[in-house]
Structures are given as structure tokens and as C-alpha cells.
Motif scaffolding. Structure first.
Motif, PDB file in Angstrom:
ATOM      1  N   MET A   1       0.836  -1.209   0.000  1.00 39.50           N
ATOM      2  CA  MET A   1       0.000   0.000   0.000  1.00 39.50           C
ATOM      3  C   MET A   1       0.863   1.248   0.000  1.00 39.50           C
ATOM      4  N   GLU A   2       1.900   1.252   0.826  1.00 40.83           N
ATOM      5  CA  GLU A   2       2.755   2.435   0.920  1.00 40.83           C
ATOM      6  C   GLU A   2       3.497   2.694  -0.389  1.00 40.83           C
ATOM      7  N   ARG A   3       3.946   1.613  -1.048  1.00 35.73           N
ATOM      8  CA  ARG A   3       4.610   1.799  -2.345  1.00 35.73           C
ATOM      9  C   ARG A   3       3.670   2.403  -3.370  1.00 35.73           C
ATOM     10  N   SER A   4       2.387   2.152  -3.194  1.00 34.71           N
ATOM     11  CA  SER A   4       1.406   2.665  -4.132  1.00 34.71           C
ATOM     12  C   SER A   4       0.984   4.096  -3.811  1.00 34.71           C
ATOM     13  N   GLY A   5       1.585   4.670  -2.797  1.00 38.39           N
ATOM     14  CA  GLY A   5       1.261   6.043  -2.451  1.00 38.39           C
ATOM     15  C   GLY A   5       0.122   6.183  -1.476  1.00 38.39           C
ATOM     16  N   VAL A   6      -0.344   5.076  -0.906  1.00 37.21           N
ATOM     17  CA  VAL A   6      -1.421   5.121   0.076  1.00 37.21           C
ATOM     18  C   VAL A   6      -0.819   5.339   1.456  1.00 37.21           C
ATOM     19  N   PHE A   7      -1.329   6.299   2.189  1.00 36.30           N
ATOM     20  CA  PHE A   7      -0.882   6.477   3.570  1.00 36.30           C
ATOM     21  C   PHE A   7      -1.561   5.434   4.440  1.00 36.30           C
ATOM     22  N   VAL A   8      -0.790   4.771   5.296  1.00 41.43           N
ATOM     23  CA  VAL A   8      -1.315   3.692   6.126  1.00 41.43           C
ATOM     24  C   VAL A   8      -1.092   4.010   7.596  1.00 41.43           C
ATOM     25  N   ALA A   9      -2.164   3.916   8.364  1.00 39.93           N
ATOM     26  CA  ALA A   9      -2.082   4.023   9.828  1.00 39.93           C
ATOM     27  C   ALA A   9      -2.615   2.730  10.413  1.00 39.93           C
ATOM     28  N   HIS A  10      -2.032   2.308  11.537  1.00 41.10           N
ATOM     29  CA  HIS A  10      -2.421   1.019  12.087  1.00 41.10           C
ATOM     30  C   HIS A  10      -3.298   1.159  13.322  1.00 41.10           C
ATOM     31  N   GLY A  11      -4.128   2.141  13.354  1.00 35.66           N
ATOM     32  CA  GLY A  11      -5.245   2.241  14.284  1.00 35.66           C
ATOM     33  C   GLY A  11      -4.991   1.852  15.710  1.00 35.66           C
ATOM     34  N   LEU A  12      -5.809   0.945  16.212  1.00 35.25           N
ATOM     35  CA  LEU A  12      -5.794   0.598  17.626  1.00 35.25           C
ATOM     36  C   LEU A  12      -4.961  -0.624  17.953  1.00 35.25           C
ATOM     37  N   LEU A  13      -4.752  -1.499  16.984  1.00 41.51           N
ATOM     38  CA  LEU A  13      -4.071  -2.746  17.282  1.00 41.51           C
ATOM     39  C   LEU A  13      -2.558  -2.569  17.182  1.00 41.51           C
ATOM     40  N   TRP A  14      -1.857  -3.454  17.876  1.00 42.27           N
ATOM     41  CA  TRP A  14      -0.407  -3.392  17.873  1.00 42.27           C
ATOM     42  C   TRP A  14       0.138  -4.798  17.939  1.00 42.27           C
ATOM     43  N   ASP A  15       1.224  -5.041  17.235  1.00 43.11           N
ATOM     44  CA  ASP A  15       1.969  -6.281  17.404  1.00 43.11           C
ATOM     45  C   ASP A  15       3.404  -6.016  16.984  1.00 43.11           C
ATOM     46  N   ALA A  16       4.222  -7.052  16.989  1.00 36.42           N
ATOM     47  CA  ALA A  16       5.647  -6.855  16.744  1.00 36.42           C
ATOM     48  C   ALA A  16       5.938  -6.270  15.370  1.00 36.42           C
ATOM     49  N   GLU A  17       5.041  -6.495  14.395  1.00 43.05           N
ATOM     50  CA  GLU A  17       5.281  -5.996  13.040  1.00 43.05           C
ATOM     51  C   GLU A  17       4.752  -4.588  12.831  1.00 43.05           C
ATOM     52  N   HIS A  18       3.985  -4.082  13.771  1.00 41.59           N
ATOM     53  CA  HIS A  18       3.403  -2.752  13.628  1.00 41.59           C
ATOM     54  C   HIS A  18       3.657  -1.981  14.908  1.00 41.59           C
ATOM     55  N   SER A  19       4.852  -1.424  15.013  1.00 35.33           N
ATOM     56  CA  SER A  19       5.274  -0.816  16.270  1.00 35.33           C
ATOM     57  C   SER A  19       5.078   0.696  16.282  1.00 35.33           C
ATOM     58  N   ASP A  20       4.262   1.223  15.381  1.00 36.15           N
ATOM     59  CA  ASP A  20       4.113   2.670  15.270  1.00 36.15           C
ATOM     60  C   ASP A  20       2.911   3.203  16.032  1.00 36.15           C
ATOM     61  N   ASN A  21       2.343   2.435  16.915  1.00 41.46           N
ATOM     62  CA  ASN A  21       1.130   2.862  17.602  1.00 41.46           C
ATOM     63  C   ASN A  21       1.375   3.048  19.083  1.00 41.46           C
ATOM     64  N   PRO A  22       1.497   4.293  19.548  1.00 44.81           N
ATOM     65  CA  PRO A  22       1.738   4.528  20.967  1.00 44.81           C
ATOM     66  C   PRO A  22       0.461   4.568  21.792  1.00 44.81           C
ATOM     67  N   LEU A  23      -0.698   4.399  21.149  1.00 45.26           N
ATOM     68  CA  LEU A  23      -1.958   4.573  21.872  1.00 45.26           C
ATOM     69  C   LEU A  23      -2.402   3.327  22.611  1.00 45.26           C
ATOM     70  N   LEU A  24      -2.318   2.178  21.948  1.00 45.63           N
ATOM     71  CA  LEU A  24      -2.891   0.983  22.547  1.00 45.63           C
ATOM     72  C   LEU A  24      -2.184   0.591  23.839  1.00 45.63           C
ATOM     73  N   ALA A  25      -0.873   0.811  23.904  1.00 41.76           N
ATOM     74  CA  ALA A  25      -0.127   0.416  25.093  1.00 41.76           C
ATOM     75  C   ALA A  25      -0.693   1.059  26.347  1.00 41.76           C
ATOM     76  N   ARG A  26      -1.410   2.155  26.179  1.00 38.81           N
ATOM     77  CA  ARG A  26      -1.975   2.831  27.339  1.00 38.81           C
ATOM     78  C   ARG A  26      -3.216   2.117  27.862  1.00 38.81           C
ATOM     79  N   GLY A  27      -3.591   1.024  27.206  1.00 39.34           N
ATOM     80  CA  GLY A  27      -4.680   0.211  27.729  1.00 39.34           C
ATOM     81  C   GLY A  27      -4.372  -0.344  29.102  1.00 39.34           C
ATOM     82  N   THR A  28      -3.083  -0.410  29.446  1.00 41.10           N
ATOM     83  CA  THR A  28      -2.721  -0.869  30.783  1.00 41.10           C
ATOM     84  C   THR A  28      -3.241   0.076  31.858  1.00 41.10           C
ATOM     85  N   LEU A  29      -3.428   1.349  31.496  1.00 40.58           N
ATOM     86  CA  LEU A  29      -3.941   2.316  32.475  1.00 40.58           C
ATOM     87  C   LEU A  29      -5.338   1.941  32.946  1.00 40.58           C
ATOM     88  N   VAL A  30      -6.133   1.342  32.056  1.00 38.93           N
ATOM     89  CA  VAL A  30      -7.494   0.960  32.432  1.00 38.93           C
ATOM     90  C   VAL A  30      -7.453  -0.067  33.549  1.00 38.93           C
TER      91      VAL A  30
END
Length: 332
Positions: A136-165
Motif C-alpha cells: 500500500m505504501e509503495r502505491s502512495g497510500v498512507f497507512v495508519a495502524h489504528g488501535l491494534l499493535w503487534d511486533a510488526e506494527h510498532s508505530d502505535n503509541p496509543l494501545l499500550a496505554r490500555g494498561t492504564l485501564v
């Protein structure tokens, strides 16, 4: 980091044809007479260069450059996730972006979704392979990885804060004098990313407060499943019984309160109950449900701004501070 996108000009040079010929071949223009040998040469050059047409450019030509594809997982969305999608849709529309939601069926490559509509941006709310994201990125599409996180998608600082709940749930119950806690969590695989973080937060808070880890019961969100979990906590010697439960979500908390009534138990006298997500039905539980407001509006606004910045080619906005709040009612 993904490399620079291969252009149609590079394909034309490799195939020794004009850029117009490349366009005719790759877009399968039936009204043009391209020799078969030339067509095969263009296709071979495109394959060798790993060329993908620019989705953003094509969308612009079609007058649809404002499309944002929201890729949903193929499982039922609870109230919190449905509210998240609705809120994000409202935010994007206010930015003159056009959100389109699609479910990612098991075994179906994500390219079948994005290539069908050529969006300017894709928001993934489910896991995809790293190679699919790079395509997708090579095709010029901007990609965001929303709420989920795993080892291959480490660009999401939001979900880790689920520990606060989880930590807030425990801290509140401990402040009310509870020392033996339970955690009611889903068994379904699609909930594990979220529940794992909330349980980790609860366990960390117990450690800090000198409490034993919460006794975790995993169950389906069914009357029978939740009732069985309750009995596993309750049908033990009195000294070993838990006195309070952190529920993964308000839905699970509602189910637990119902199961308790079925056993002649009441909250918070027999077992205190605290939920998470602060759904609108919380005040109407019996008794009204104590819960955690995890600032979904802040998350929605931030992701909308991330998508807008990505489409415009601007730097992403700074991650906002999140301060999940305690909503105290009668159940705990």
C-alpha cells in the motif's frame, strides 16, 4: 522504512515504450491496439520492478482523493468499538474526507479491499502482513495502524496505554479496602490484544499495592459462561473468595451483575464490580455501574488528525496525553 515508489516512467524506460503505452497496458484499455509482444514486455517490466499504480494519483483523477478506507476485523463489534468507528467517521467527514468501512474476511488479502476503491489513506483496525502494508505504501497510500499493535506494527503509541485501564480499576478497588480481586476477561481470540493489556495493568497495580495477582477467569460473553466463572470464584472456602471483580468491559460487567443476582449475590456487598468503557447504559445497571472512561474522543480526534496529516504529506501530530478517568457509581 519502505523504499521510494516505482513510477510508470521507470516502467516505460525498462520496457522501452512510451509512458502512454504503459498506462494503456496497465489500465487494460480495450480501445487501443497494443501489439501482444509490447503488452507482455510492459507487464514483465512492471513485475520485475514491483510496480503498483499510485492509488492516490488514480483517486485524484477520479475525483475521489478524499477516500479513507477503514479496515475492520471480521468479528462482531461491541459497543465501544462501534462507537469508535462512528466517532471517527464523524471526524473524518468534518475534515472533508470520505470514510469507507470494509471487513477483512479471513484468508482474504487486504489488497482486494484497497485496490477496489483506490483510497488516499487506509486505517487498519486488524492485523495484516508487513508485506501487505508495504505494498500500500509503495502505491502512495498512507497507512495508519489504528488501535491494534503487534511486533510488526510498532508505530502505535496509543494501545499500550490500555494498561492504564486495568491499573485504575485495581487502584479504585484497593482504595475501597478490597484485597482479593478477580478479573473477568474474554476468551475470544479477537479480544486478546485489548484484554491482555488491561490484565497486565491490573497485575502491575496489584504488585505495586502489595496484593496478590487478580484471579483471572476467561469466558465467552454468555449467561452460562459468566455464571460458571462466577461460581469458580465463589464456590471456594470463604477465606479464599474474591471480594471484587475488574471486568474487561462494561458488557462483561453487566453480565456479571446479572449472574450475581441469579445466585442471590449483590454488588457491592458480596462482590464489588467495576467495568471499563463507560457506555451510556452504565447508569442504568442494577446497581449503577462504576467504570473507566478511557477518553475515546481523544483517540478518535488524534487518529483523524494522523490520517489528515498523512494524506497531506505533513508530519504526524504529537500523541496526546491520555488520562483515563474513574466514573464512580454504586457497584464498587
Amino acid at each position: 522504512m519502505a523504499g521510494k515508489r516505482v513510477t510508470a516512467t521507470q516502467v516505460a524506460k525498462a520496457a522501452q515504450v512510451s509512458q502512454a503505452t504503459v498506462s494503456y497496458v496497465l489500465n487494460n484499455k480495450s480501445h487501443t491496439r497494443i501489439p501482444e509482444e509490447t503488452r507482455q514486455r510492459v507487464l514483465e517490466a512492471a513485475r520485475e520492478l514491483n510496480y503498483t499504480p499510485s492509488a492516490a494519483a488514480r483517486a485524484l483523477r477520479l475525483g475521489r482523493s478524499n477516500i479513507v478506507l477503514i479496515v475492520l476485523p471480521d468479528w462482531p463489534l461491541g459497543y465501544a468499538m462501534s462507537g469508535f468507528v462512528d466517532g471517527l467517521t464523524d471526524q473524518l467527514e468534518q475534515m472533508d474526507l470520505q470514510p469507507v468501512t470494509r471487513r477483512l474476511k479471513q484468508g482474504v488479502p487486504v489488497e482486494e479491499l484497497w485496490k477496489a476503491i483506490m483510497p488516499a489513506a487506509v486505517l487498519l483496525l486488524d492485523r495484516v502482513a508487513q508485506g501487505e502494508r508495504q505494498a500500500m505504501e509503495r502505491s502512495g497510500v498512507f497507512v495508519a495502524h489504528g488501535l491494534l499493535w503487534d511486533a510488526e506494527h510498532s508505530d502505535n503509541p496509543l494501545l499500550a496505554r490500555g494498561t492504564l485501564v486495568g491499573s485504575l480499576q485495581v487502584e479504585h478497588l484497593a482504595a475501597r479496602g478490597h484485597r482479593r480481586l478477580g478479573y473477568l476477561a474474554p476468551v475470544a481470540e479477537h479480544d486478546q490484544v485489548f484484554s491482555r493489556l488491561r490484565i497486565e495493568g491490573a497485575e502491575a497495580a496489584c504488585l505495586d499495592l502489595g496484593l496478590d495477582r487478580p484471579v483471572v477467569q476467561h469466558t465467552d460473553l454468555t449467561a452460562a459462561g459468566v455464571a460458571a466463572a462466577l461460581l469458580r470464584w465463589w464456590d471456594v472456602p470463604t477465606a479464599q473468595r474474591i471480594t471484587a471483580v475488574c471486568a474487561y468491559s462494561d458488557d462483561y460487567a453487566f453480565a456479571l451483575l446479572s449472574a450475581m443476582r441469579g445466585q442471590g449475590l449483590a454488588a457491592p456487598v458480596d462482590i464489588a464490580v467495576i467495568g471499563a468503557d463507560d457506555i451510556p447504559l452504565g447508569p442504568f445497571a442494577d446497581p449503577p455501574l462504576t467504570t473507566i472512561d478511557h477518553e475515546q474522543d481523544v483517540l478518535v480526534t488524534h487518529l483523524a488528525r494522523v490520517l489528515q496529516a498523512g494524506i497531506d504529506g505533513d508530519e504526524p501530530p504529537a500523541t496526546p496525553p491520555l488520562h483515563p478517568g474513574l466514573v464512580v457509581r454504586a457497584s464498587a
